[in-house]
Design an enzyme around this catalytic site. Structure first.
Site, PDB file in Angstrom:
ATOM      1  N   ASN A 254       3.169 -18.378   2.325  1.00 53.37           N
ATOM      2  CA  ASN A 254       3.895 -17.475   3.250  1.00 53.37           C
ATOM      3  C   ASN A 254       4.682 -18.231   4.301  1.00 53.37           C
ATOM      4  O   ASN A 254       4.248 -19.279   4.772  1.00 53.37           O
ATOM      5  CB  ASN A 254       2.884 -16.672   4.076  1.00 53.37           C
ATOM      6  CG  ASN A 254       2.637 -15.309   3.529  1.00 53.37           C
ATOM      7  OD1 ASN A 254       2.771 -15.109   2.333  1.00 53.37           O
ATOM      8  ND2 ASN A 254       2.278 -14.405   4.408  1.00 53.37           N
TER       9      ASN A 254
ATOM     10  N   ALA B  71       8.443  -5.413   7.443  1.00 50.43           N
ATOM     11  CA  ALA B  71       7.714  -5.656   6.200  1.00 50.43           C
ATOM     12  C   ALA B  71       6.468  -4.763   6.078  1.00 50.43           C
ATOM     13  O   ALA B  71       6.308  -4.053   5.079  1.00 50.43           O
ATOM     14  CB  ALA B  71       7.324  -7.133   6.133  1.00 50.43           C
TER      15      ALA B  71
ATOM     16  N   ALA C  36       3.149  -9.185   3.826  1.00 54.44           N
ATOM     17  CA  ALA C  36       4.445  -8.817   3.246  1.00 54.44           C
ATOM     18  C   ALA C  36       5.568  -9.482   4.029  1.00 54.44           C
ATOM     19  O   ALA C  36       5.406  -9.800   5.212  1.00 54.44           O
ATOM     20  CB  ALA C  36       4.614  -7.305   3.279  1.00 54.44           C
TER      21      ALA C  36
ATOM     22  N   LYS D  61      -7.745 -11.832  15.386  1.00 55.42           N
ATOM     23  CA  LYS D  61      -6.503 -11.953  14.625  1.00 55.42           C
ATOM     24  C   LYS D  61      -5.445 -12.650  15.484  1.00 55.42           C
ATOM     25  O   LYS D  61      -4.677 -13.490  14.988  1.00 55.42           O
ATOM     26  CB  LYS D  61      -6.028 -10.557  14.195  1.00 55.42           C
ATOM     27  CG  LYS D  61      -4.622 -10.498  13.595  1.00 55.42           C
ATOM     28  CD  LYS D  61      -4.600 -10.652  12.092  1.00 55.42           C
ATOM     29  CE  LYS D  61      -3.245 -10.946  11.472  1.00 55.42           C
ATOM     30  NZ  LYS D  61      -2.361  -9.823  11.298  1.00 55.42           N
TER      31      LYS D  61
ATOM     32  N   ASN E 118      -3.131 -15.983  14.699  1.00 55.30           N
ATOM     33  CA  ASN E 118      -1.679 -15.990  14.885  1.00 55.30           C
ATOM     34  C   ASN E 118      -1.239 -17.031  15.920  1.00 55.30           C
ATOM     35  O   ASN E 118      -0.184 -17.650  15.771  1.00 55.30           O
ATOM     36  CB  ASN E 118      -1.170 -14.610  15.326  1.00 55.30           C
ATOM     37  CG  ASN E 118      -1.227 -13.572  14.220  1.00 55.30           C
ATOM     38  OD1 ASN E 118      -1.735 -12.475  14.412  1.00 55.30           O
ATOM     39  ND2 ASN E 118      -0.726 -13.907  13.060  1.00 55.30           N
TER      40      ASN E 118
ATOM     41  N   ASN F 165       2.822 -21.625   5.850  1.00 54.43           N
ATOM     42  CA  ASN F 165       1.466 -21.599   6.424  1.00 54.43           C
ATOM     43  C   ASN F 165       0.565 -22.699   5.867  1.00 54.43           C
ATOM     44  O   ASN F 165      -0.318 -23.203   6.567  1.00 54.43           O
ATOM     45  CB  ASN F 165       0.810 -20.235   6.173  1.00 54.43           C
ATOM     46  CG  ASN F 165       1.492 -19.119   6.946  1.00 54.43           C
ATOM     47  OD1 ASN F 165       2.425 -19.363   7.703  1.00 54.43           O
ATOM     48  ND2 ASN F 165       1.041 -17.895   6.751  1.00 54.43           N
TER      49      ASN F 165
ATOM     50  N   ALA G 274      10.179  -0.153  10.480  1.00 57.09           N
ATOM     51  CA  ALA G 274      10.197  -0.329   9.021  1.00 57.09           C
ATOM     52  C   ALA G 274      10.509  -1.771   8.657  1.00 57.09           C
ATOM     53  O   ALA G 274      11.341  -2.063   7.801  1.00 57.09           O
ATOM     54  CB  ALA G 274      11.199   0.639   8.388  1.00 57.09           C
TER      55      ALA G 274
ATOM     56  N   SER H 236       5.356 -17.614   8.058  1.00 56.98           N
ATOM     57  CA  SER H 236       4.764 -16.722   9.067  1.00 56.98           C
ATOM     58  C   SER H 236       5.842 -15.818   9.653  1.00 56.98           C
ATOM     59  O   SER H 236       7.035 -16.125   9.596  1.00 56.98           O
ATOM     60  CB  SER H 236       4.107 -17.545  10.181  1.00 56.98           C
ATOM     61  OG  SER H 236       5.093 -18.108  11.015  1.00 56.98           O
TER      62      SER H 236
END
Ligand code: KPL
Length: 286
Positions: free
Chosen positions: A235, A11, A118, A172, A176, A190, A9, A237
């Site tokens: 954001n 973000a 998030a 992805k 990252n 970012n 649990a 990261s």
């Protein structure tokens, strides 16, 4: 049997938990320690949506139709081991290797990539960007089962079937592998990737592109990184957040995998190896 349970649990796990609960799904959030106590008072969301919703929470997984893994990659093994009864398992985690670990414990596994953004701030989920979640069979799922999962999840989130989920995971991971370590090392948002960090970013992009090409994936990593850095310019990261909190990072499941694959394939990945070593050194400082 629960319709869906989310293990982890942080973000993204909390955001998805909120969305499933809002959509009226029978959802359980599995969390530990302080996070579990916070969630007993409901999931509080800020940012794109300002709301609070009550959810069922537990420190242990239950029997569920669908289990979504949203734990940090270094916790995947223990989380997967603790999930005893699930018909389907889906990972929406960053990095490479999580689905293979889950596959040791679950019969039917789906891979997933999400671009929902998030952060967790003082127990509040800051919903920073609406994204899309792509899913696909990883092990043992029929086409109609993948569709059933999409039909169920789309009550709550934007979800689509990926043509090649392995390729999507690596694409992805490349994004990252460029943004996360550079922002964590320099402690910048970012957006800095497009400015002062672009010289270093380009070198990492090139190495990741070569690794992906040797795997048969032709990806314009520079373009993808620029796109994501622009969309998430404000954001911090996930790796930067981990470093700021003195927590372990996901460097092994991200940069570590490019170094491993690159070396196996005779590709020069020395820049990735350098940032890998720097982030590991930062982890040891705590
Ligand atoms: O996935 C991310 C992360 O922080 O882990 C990006 C896409 C870089 C957004 O911050």
């Amino acid at each position: 049997m629960r319709e869906v349970q989310i293990v982890g649990a942080g973000a993204i796990g909390s955001l998805f938990g909120y969305m499933f609960a809002k959509a009226g799904c029978d959802v359980l959030l599995v969390a530990r320690g302080r996070r579990l106590e916070e969630l007993k008072k409901g999931v509080v969301v800020d940012g794109l949506v300002k709301d609070k919703v009550d959810v069922d929470v537990s420190d242990k997984p239950e029997k569920a139709w669908l289990t979504i893994f949203a734990v940090k990659s270094y916790d995947t093994e223990s989380a997967a081991r603790s999930v005893r009864e699930t018909e389907l398992a889906l990972s929406v985690q960053n990095g490479i290797g999580n689905e293979d670990i889950i596959s040791k414990y679950a019969e039917r596994v789906l891979g997933g990539v999400t671009s929902y953004a998030a952060n967790l701030k003082d127990g509040v989920v800051v919903y920073a960007g609406k994204g899309v979640t792509w899913i696909g069979n990883w092990k043992g799922c029929r086409e109609d089962e993948v569709k059933d999962v999409v039909n169920f999840m789309e009550k709550a989130i934007d979800v689509r079937v990926a043509e090649d989920i392995v390729e999507m995971k690596w694409r992805k991971a490349a994004i990252n592998a460029v943004i996360n370590p550079l922002t964590a090392i320099t402690r910048k948002k970012n957006g800095a990737i497009l400015k002062e960090l672009w010289g270093s970013a380009k070198i990492l992009c090139r190495e990741c592109k070569l690794v992906l090409r040797s795997m048969g994936y032709d990806v314009n990593v520079e373009e993808e990184v620029r796109k994501v850095a622009k969309l998430t310019a404000e954001n911090r990261s996930s790796m930067l957040q981990d470093v700021e909190r003195g927590k372990r990072t996901e460097i092994d499941a991200i940069t570590g995998k490019f170094v491993e694959e690159g070396k196996k394939r005779g590709i020069d990945v020395r820049a990735n190896e350098l940032v890998y070593n720097l982030v590991k050194a930062m982890e040891r400082m705590h």
